[in-house]
Design an enzyme around this catalytic site. Structure first.
Site, PDB file in Angstrom:
ATOM      1  N   SER A   1      -9.535   1.307   2.083  1.00  0.00           N
ATOM      2  CA  SER A   1      -8.927   2.221   1.761  1.00  0.00           C
ATOM      3  C   SER A   1      -7.861   2.011   0.487  1.00  0.00           C
ATOM      4  O   SER A   1      -6.989   2.392   0.027  1.00  0.00           O
ATOM      5  CB  SER A   1      -8.123   4.045   2.456  1.00  0.00           C
ATOM      6  OG  SER A   1      -7.501   2.351   3.618  1.00  0.00           O
TER       7      SER A   1
ATOM      8  N   LYS B   1       0.840  -1.324  -0.313  1.00  0.00           N
ATOM      9  CA  LYS B   1       0.164  -0.348  -0.079  1.00  0.00           C
ATOM     10  C   LYS B   1       1.219   0.826   0.082  1.00  0.00           C
ATOM     11  O   LYS B   1       1.867   1.104   0.134  1.00  0.00           O
ATOM     12  CB  LYS B   1      -1.173  -0.039   1.194  1.00  0.00           C
ATOM     13  CG  LYS B   1      -1.924   0.893   0.742  1.00  0.00           C
ATOM     14  CD  LYS B   1      -2.570   0.518   2.567  1.00  0.00           C
ATOM     15  CE  LYS B   1      -3.808   1.874   2.712  1.00  0.00           C
ATOM     16  NZ  LYS B   1      -4.852   1.237   3.789  1.00  0.00           N
TER      17      LYS B   1
ATOM     18  N   SER C   1      -9.725  -0.709   6.845  1.00  0.00           N
ATOM     19  CA  SER C   1      -8.740  -0.864   5.246  1.00  0.00           C
ATOM     20  C   SER C   1      -8.915  -2.100   5.001  1.00  0.00           C
ATOM     21  O   SER C   1      -8.157  -2.130   3.214  1.00  0.00           O
ATOM     22  CB  SER C   1      -8.172   0.666   5.346  1.00  0.00           C
ATOM     23  OG  SER C   1      -9.211   1.563   5.155  1.00  0.00           O
TER      24      SER C   1
END
Ligand code: GLN
Length: 492
Positions: free
Chosen positions: A168, A93, A192
């Site tokens: 996310s 990420k 997330s």
């Protein structure tokens, strides 16, 4: 029916035929029967073919990955063991710091910034022989549940490009679901990792707070943030978590214990485990749970019963208040964490007649609307005269939840509920912020209590969109949690 993204030969990217699991890859590379380079090239080819449509990646580190894979192959050729993740491709990420590789948090404010160090998790993965393929897209600063808040445009769900991948960490979830990488890392502050895992049909884990070092994770809400894996299988997620977990003196909240052994116990089953279905988080008293999501949850409960677990429903009344408490605490922490982006120390700068004007102009130009909303919410919640009514009250709810969950875990080993009340939704479907926030109701409690939780794919709705079931555990209860996850996976 769903209309998945396809490869040039017409096969859906979500079909896993021909894709080895991380466990299989590591075994094959360590034994010399496959080369890390060959495996990497296969993933790079899939990225080339499908990421134009998906936009899972902000940045693909092709040359570094090739050098790392070559080093793994050279170690094997020299008779050395490159480690438990030998040749396993991993996507990170883009809020995890990577030395010499841009780390953007999908925000304009970090434009041009390159970290001078690697996050602890990145160091540990590379030391275990993993090959980093790139940085994945996210909602700006991890604020969101759909990746629609990325400054660089959203990621698309590989199962249906008209739908969100969740967020996310949507880029990491989509990359694993599409086989662009063997595994990935995300961060989970309010869901997330687990929610995008559910919406993309992969496994996602939020470990116990403090089990995985946060050193080098760009902070959103420091008392809630945890790093964890995305993987196609429960065994792969266990292997990655074993590698990244364990004490790190560079994170003061890191638990001073070695990483737990998870893989060895995966097959031990759930015989005799007491598992509670949380009524408040499975459609009772809260609207908006899709019937098919609840149907899969009940099938999952039946599967665990058939495997020897003792299932019962249990009420955790404060679980419902978690959402309101979270949307005070997380923005409050974010408002102070994001104060460091001042136009001086990182990335973007807009000039102004004096320092204050320069900072205001830089922050105005650099942050997107959701980040600004959180900063304002959080600053308000902490402001003189309001802090006790908002922030203080939210903290009291958090304390209440911690004690209620602790009490429930006196009679249950694990808890069960859906990961998300709905399957992947269409872009724009939750445009008003409150509707988007409500989507996090099932995942937020584990962040507020610090407890671990895993999302396991468990079938689909009638149109073929993935449904995820969430197994929650008490602090450091990862071993039993993974056993239940493996039992669920094995029952399909
Ligand atoms: N969707 C939640 C939020 O917007 C959770 C985000 C996260 O876990 N990083 O805050």
């Amino acid at each position: 029916m769903t209309n998945p993204v396809t490869l040039p030969d017409g096969t859906p990217v979500t079909a896993r035929a021909g894709l080895a699991s991380a466990v299989e890859v590591a075994a094959a590379v360590r034994s010399g029967s496959t080369s890390a380079t060959e495996l990497l090239e296969a993933h790079l080819a899939r990225i080339e073919a499908a990421d134009g449509a998906l936009h899972a990646f902000n940045h693909v580190t092709t040359e570094r990955a090739r050098a790392d894979a070559a080093a793994v192959d050279a170690a094997v050729a020299a008779g050395q063991d490159p480690g438990p993740l030998a040749g396993v491709t991993v996507a990170l990420k883009d809020n995890l710091c990577t030395r010499g590789v841009p780390t953007t948090c999908s925000s304009r404010i970090l434009e041009g910034w390159t970290p001078p160090y690697d996050a602890t998790v990145v160091e540990r993965l590379r030391a275990a022989g993993a090959v980093v393929v790139g940085k994945t897209n996210l909602d700006e600063f991890a604020m969101g549940s759909s990746t629609e808040n990325s400054a660089f445009g959203p990621t698309r769900n590989p199962h249906d490009p008209a739908r969100v991948p969740g967020g996310s960490s949507g880029g990491s979830a989509a990359a694993v679901a599409a086989g662009l990488t063997a595994v990935a890392l995300g961060s989970d502050t309010g869901g997330s990792i687990r929610q995008p895992a559910a919406l993309c049909g992969v496994v996602g884990v939020k470990p116990t707070y403090g089990l995985v070092s946060r050193y080098g994770l760009v902070a959103f809400a420091s008392s809630l943030d945890q790093i964890g894996p995305f993987a196609p299988t429960v065994a792969d997620a266990a292997l990655v978590l074993e590698t990244i977990a364990g004490h790190d003196r560079r994170d003061s909240t890191s638990i001073p214990q070695p990483a737990p052994a998870l893989s060895a116990q995966l097959g031990d089953g759930v015989e005799g485990l007491r598992i509670g279905i949380v009524s408040e988080l499975s459609g009772q008293g809260i609207e908006g749970f899709e019937p098919e999501v609840l149907a899969r949850l009940h099938e999952a409960a039946d599967a665990l019963t058939a495997a020897g677990a003792k299932l019962d429903t249990v009420s955790v009344p404060s679980a419902v208040a978690g959402l309101s408490a979270y949307y005070m605490i997380a923005p409050a922490e974010a408002s102070s964490n994001l104060a460091r982006y001042d136009g001086v120390r990182y990335g973007l700068r807009r000039e102004g007649p004096n320092t204050a004007a320069m900072m205001a102009a830089s922050r105005t130009a650099g942050f997107g609307p959701e980040v600004k909303r959180r900063i304002m919410l959080g600053t308000y919640a902490l402001s003189a005269g309001y802090a006790d009514a908002f922030y203080g009250r939210a903290q009291r709810i958090r304390t209440l939840m911690i004690s209620e969950f602790a009490r429930v875990y006196e009679s249950f080993d694990l808890l069960l509920c859906p990961t998300s009340p709905c399957v992947a939704f269409e872009f724009g479907a939750k445009a008003d912020p409150l509707t988007m926030y409500l989507n996090d109701v099932c995942t937020i409690p584990s962040n507020l209590t610090g407890q671990p939780a895993i999302s396991v794919p468990f079938g689909t709705d009638a149109t073929g969109l993935p449904v995820g079931v969430q197994v929650m555990a008490p602090l450091l209860g990862e071993a039993a949690m993974f056993r239940a996850a493996a039992a669920l996976e094995g029952s399909r």
